[in-house]
Design a protein around this motif. Structure first.
Motif, PDB file in Angstrom:
ATOM      1  N   CYS A  89       0.831  -1.209   0.000  1.00 57.99           N
ATOM      2  CA  CYS A  89       0.000   0.000   0.000  1.00 57.99           C
ATOM      3  C   CYS A  89       0.863   1.256   0.000  1.00 57.99           C
ATOM      4  CB  CYS A  89      -0.931  -0.002   1.215  1.00 57.99           C
ATOM      5  SG  CYS A  89      -2.256  -1.229   1.140  1.00 57.99           S
ATOM      6  N   VAL A  90       1.940   1.224   0.779  1.00 55.49           N
ATOM      7  CA  VAL A  90       2.846   2.376   0.826  1.00 55.49           C
ATOM      8  C   VAL A  90       3.525   2.568  -0.526  1.00 55.49           C
ATOM      9  CG1 VAL A  90       4.909   3.334   1.909  1.00 55.49           C
ATOM     10  CG2 VAL A  90       3.218   2.142   3.308  1.00 55.49           C
ATOM     11  N   LEU A  91       3.999   1.484  -1.115  1.00 53.69           N
ATOM     12  CA  LEU A  91       4.646   1.574  -2.425  1.00 53.69           C
ATOM     13  C   LEU A  91       3.694   2.140  -3.476  1.00 53.69           C
ATOM     14  CD1 LEU A  91       6.580  -1.820  -2.480  1.00 53.69           C
ATOM     15  CD2 LEU A  91       7.621   0.454  -2.606  1.00 53.69           C
ATOM     16  N   ALA A  92       2.461   1.652  -3.485  1.00 59.85           N
ATOM     17  CA  ALA A  92       1.480   2.130  -4.461  1.00 59.85           C
ATOM     18  C   ALA A  92       1.227   3.625  -4.281  1.00 59.85           C
ATOM     19  CB  ALA A  92       0.182   1.347  -4.318  1.00 59.85           C
ATOM     20  N   HIS A  93       1.134   4.055  -3.041  1.00 62.14           N
ATOM     21  CA  HIS A  93       0.890   5.467  -2.751  1.00 62.14           C
ATOM     22  C   HIS A  93       2.050   6.339  -3.213  1.00 62.14           C
ATOM     23  CE1 HIS A  93       0.633   9.139  -0.322  1.00 62.14           C
ATOM     24  NE2 HIS A  93      -0.653   8.912  -0.221  1.00 62.14           N
ATOM     25  N   ARG A  94       3.261   5.945  -2.851  1.00 64.34           N
ATOM     26  CA  ARG A  94       4.430   6.778  -3.137  1.00 64.34           C
ATOM     27  C   ARG A  94       4.751   6.812  -4.629  1.00 64.34           C
ATOM     28  NH1 ARG A  94       6.605  10.041  -1.754  1.00 64.34           N
ATOM     29  NH2 ARG A  94       8.711   9.646  -1.011  1.00 64.34           N
ATOM     30  N   LEU A  95       4.687   5.657  -5.305  1.00 64.94           N
ATOM     31  CA  LEU A  95       5.053   5.608  -6.718  1.00 64.94           C
ATOM     32  C   LEU A  95       4.068   6.387  -7.580  1.00 64.94           C
ATOM     33  CD1 LEU A  95       6.145   1.870  -7.004  1.00 64.94           C
ATOM     34  CD2 LEU A  95       7.626   3.876  -7.236  1.00 64.94           C
ATOM     35  N   THR A  96       2.784   6.330  -7.247  1.00 62.19           N
ATOM     36  CA  THR A  96       1.785   7.006  -8.085  1.00 62.19           C
ATOM     37  C   THR A  96       1.691   8.495  -7.814  1.00 62.19           C
ATOM     38  OG1 THR A  96       0.040   6.368  -6.506  1.00 62.19           O
ATOM     39  CG2 THR A  96       0.384   4.939  -8.433  1.00 62.19           C
ATOM     40  N   GLU A  97       2.522   9.002  -6.899  1.00 58.05           N
ATOM     41  CA  GLU A  97       2.595  10.463  -6.745  1.00 58.05           C
ATOM     42  C   GLU A  97       3.123  11.113  -8.019  1.00 58.05           C
ATOM     43  OE1 GLU A  97       4.949  11.125  -3.281  1.00 58.05           O
ATOM     44  OE2 GLU A  97       3.277  10.835  -1.894  1.00 58.05           O
ATOM     45  N   ASP A  98       3.860  10.345  -8.820  1.00 57.55           N
ATOM     46  CA  ASP A  98       4.309  10.805 -10.132  1.00 57.55           C
ATOM     47  C   ASP A  98       3.237  10.427 -11.148  1.00 57.55           C
ATOM     48  OD1 ASP A  98       5.454  11.296 -12.586  1.00 57.55           O
ATOM     49  OD2 ASP A  98       7.368  10.320 -12.130  1.00 57.55           O
ATOM     50  N   PRO A  99       2.502  11.367 -11.708  1.00 55.13           N
ATOM     51  CA  PRO A  99       1.400  11.023 -12.618  1.00 55.13           C
ATOM     52  C   PRO A  99       1.846  10.345 -13.906  1.00 55.13           C
ATOM     53  CG  PRO A  99       1.828  13.392 -12.637  1.00 55.13           C
ATOM     54  CD  PRO A  99       2.645  12.824 -11.523  1.00 55.13           C
ATOM     55  N   ALA A 100       3.134  10.399 -14.196  1.00 51.13           N
ATOM     56  CA  ALA A 100       3.632   9.763 -15.415  1.00 51.13           C
ATOM     57  C   ALA A 100       3.921   8.279 -15.221  1.00 51.13           C
ATOM     58  CB  ALA A 100       4.897  10.479 -15.891  1.00 51.13           C
ATOM     59  N   VAL A 101       3.837   7.802 -13.989  1.00 48.62           N
ATOM     60  CA  VAL A 101       4.163   6.417 -13.666  1.00 48.62           C
ATOM     61  C   VAL A 101       2.892   5.587 -13.565  1.00 48.62           C
ATOM     62  CG1 VAL A 101       5.064   4.908 -11.854  1.00 48.62           C
ATOM     63  CG2 VAL A 101       6.331   6.951 -12.509  1.00 48.62           C
ATOM     64  N   LYS A 102       2.852   4.439 -14.260  1.00 53.81           N
ATOM     65  CA  LYS A 102       1.701   3.541 -14.199  1.00 53.81           C
ATOM     66  C   LYS A 102       2.047   2.344 -13.315  1.00 53.81           C
ATOM     67  CE  LYS A 102      -0.867   2.653 -17.665  1.00 53.81           C
ATOM     68  NZ  LYS A 102      -1.390   2.185 -18.968  1.00 53.81           N
ATOM     69  N   VAL A 103       1.159   2.051 -12.362  1.00 57.18           N
ATOM     70  CA  VAL A 103       1.418   1.009 -11.371  1.00 57.18           C
ATOM     71  C   VAL A 103       0.258   0.018 -11.339  1.00 57.18           C
ATOM     72  CG1 VAL A 103       1.764   0.525  -8.912  1.00 57.18           C
ATOM     73  CG2 VAL A 103       2.813   2.550  -9.948  1.00 57.18           C
ATOM     74  N   LEU A 104       0.612  -1.265 -11.290  1.00 58.62           N
ATOM     75  CA  LEU A 104      -0.371  -2.334 -11.087  1.00 58.62           C
ATOM     76  C   LEU A 104      -0.116  -2.959  -9.725  1.00 58.62           C
ATOM     77  CD1 LEU A 104      -2.586  -4.345 -12.023  1.00 58.62           C
ATOM     78  CD2 LEU A 104      -0.743  -5.737 -13.000  1.00 58.62           C
ATOM     79  N   LEU A 105      -1.170  -3.067  -8.922  1.00 58.69           N
ATOM     80  CA  LEU A 105      -1.085  -3.667  -7.594  1.00 58.69           C
ATOM     81  C   LEU A 105      -1.920  -4.933  -7.578  1.00 58.69           C
ATOM     82  CD1 LEU A 105      -0.222  -3.489  -4.589  1.00 58.69           C
ATOM     83  CD2 LEU A 105      -2.218  -2.016  -4.206  1.00 58.69           C
ATOM     84  N   LEU A 106      -1.279  -6.065  -7.304  1.00 53.52           N
ATOM     85  CA  LEU A 106      -1.948  -7.366  -7.288  1.00 53.52           C
ATOM     86  C   LEU A 106      -2.172  -7.812  -5.848  1.00 53.52           C
ATOM     87  CD1 LEU A 106       0.188  -9.191 -10.018  1.00 53.52           C
ATOM     88  CD2 LEU A 106      -2.007  -8.035 -10.338  1.00 53.52           C
ATOM     89  N   GLU A 107      -3.388  -8.265  -5.537  1.00 52.53           N
ATOM     90  CA  GLU A 107      -3.715  -8.714  -4.186  1.00 52.53           C
ATOM     91  C   GLU A 107      -4.511 -10.018  -4.248  1.00 52.53           C
ATOM     92  OE1 GLU A 107      -4.537  -9.629  -0.462  1.00 52.53           O
ATOM     93  OE2 GLU A 107      -3.052  -8.111  -1.035  1.00 52.53           O
ATOM     94  N   ALA A 108      -4.048 -11.015  -3.480  1.00 51.16           N
ATOM     95  CA  ALA A 108      -4.723 -12.309  -3.474  1.00 51.16           C
ATOM     96  C   ALA A 108      -6.054 -12.260  -2.742  1.00 51.16           C
ATOM     97  CB  ALA A 108      -3.816 -13.367  -2.846  1.00 51.16           C
TER      98      ALA A 108
END
Length: 341
Positions: free
Chosen positions: A17-36
């Protein structure tokens, strides 16, 4: 057509959750978060008192138990790990402890560069909004504007202060702030609770991030293998409704699946003890001691019957409790955002 991402994160627990929050602060970065696991809609997650039912019924966890422990009468001990948005931060006791400053300094002295208490303190402070009582000299070590709200667990019950005073009278060390400079001794506990609700990593970090168009969350998907090109991780193979799918990352694959599932995924991908992997028919990519020396600490509960009533009994009136359940459910439904269930 397969969608491409800059980063693929495996696991929407405390770290994910922290990684997803911090990385997407850059609007040019696309992030996929997978959760079981699934969404944290269960009101028992959000109401602090619900943790008792969660533990007793083994809700929202992977169901892990140890092998029979020879020194504990061959009992199997539960090893609960969260399988839901927020991971273990959604099912734990909400106790907030940074750890002893001396431990971090020892790590640094033993070669863990950058992990001294002085070096990591700014990050501790950035994570939290501390709601203290102004009594401690260590207030300067606490954060005031972070996403995670932290407060004393119980300030309304006089028995809390009485226990600390009893420890002091018996000659034990006491601390005004266990997350300050003195981490040992009798002290008031601290919890990640805000306005009577659990402050999980999903609430503090993931909910705000899901409002951003550059974050995609997929739930109920199980990562099965890291994909490599030469010696570089380029994606994740995962199961969705029993079908194998692939997510590719142009920058990095980030494993945030916890202390059990992360080494498991590495070993399934050929990174681990060679003999053990070969015994399961897994091609060895790197012979490393992954998954070894795993340790956990024991916890022993000590209970006492108190004389008279407590403030908690008043708070558990049926009308108050029913209203809190409804509010907790509505709070949970509002945090899914852009998600694929």
């Amino acid at each position: 057509m397969q969608e491409k991402f800059d980063y693929v994160i495996v696991g929407a627990g405390s770290a994910g959750c922290v990684l997803a929050h911090r990385l997407t602060e850059d609007p040019a970065v696309k992030v996929l978060l997978l959760e079981a696991g699934g969404a944290d809609l269960d009101p028992l997650i959000h109401l602090p008192i619900g943790v008792g039912k969660i533990w007793k019924s083994r809700l929202h966890d992977w169901g892990y138990d140890t092998e029979p422990e020879p020194n504990l009468a061959n009992r199997r001990i539960e090893v609960m790990r969260g399988k839901v948005l927020g991971g273990s931060s959604a099912i734990n006791a909400m106790a907030h402890m940074r750890g002893s400053p001396a431990d971090y300094d020892r790590w640094s002295a033993n070669g863990a560069t950058g992990w001294s208490y002085r070096e990591i303190l700014p990050y501790f402070m950035r994570t939290e909004t501390w709601v203290g009582n102004g009594k401690s000299e260590d207030e300067r070590l606490r954060g005031r504007s972070g996403p995670l709200n932290v407060r004393f667990t119980n300030t309304t019950d006089p028995i809390s202060e009485a226990i600390v005073e009893a420890g002091k009278a018996a000659g034990w060390t006491t601390s005004e702030d266990i997350n300050g400079s003195q981490a040992e001794g009798f002290a008031l506990a601290q919890s990640t609770i805000h306005r009577g609700r659990r402050m999980s990593a999903a609430v503090a970090y993931l909910r705000p991030a899901l409002k951003r168009p550059n974050l995609t969350l997929q739930m109920h998907v199980l990562a099965t293998r890291i994909l490599f090109e030469d010696n570089r991780a380029v994606g994740i193979e995962y199961l969705e409704h029993g079908q194998a799918k692939v997510a590719r990352a142009s920058r990095e694959v980030l494993l945030a699946s916890g202390s059990i599932n992360t080494p498991q995924l590495l070993m399934l991908s050929g990174i681990g003890p060679a003999a053990r992997l070969e015994g399961h028919g897994i091609t060895v990519r790197a012979d490393l001691p992954v998954g070894e020396n795993f340790q956990d600490h024991l916890c022993v509960n000590v209970g006492h019957r108190r004389k008279g009533t407590s403030p908690l009994q008043h708070a558990l009136r049926v009308d108050r409790f029913a209203l809190s359940l409804l509010e907790a459910f509505l709070a949970g439904t509002g945090q899914i955002g852009r998600a694929h269930v």
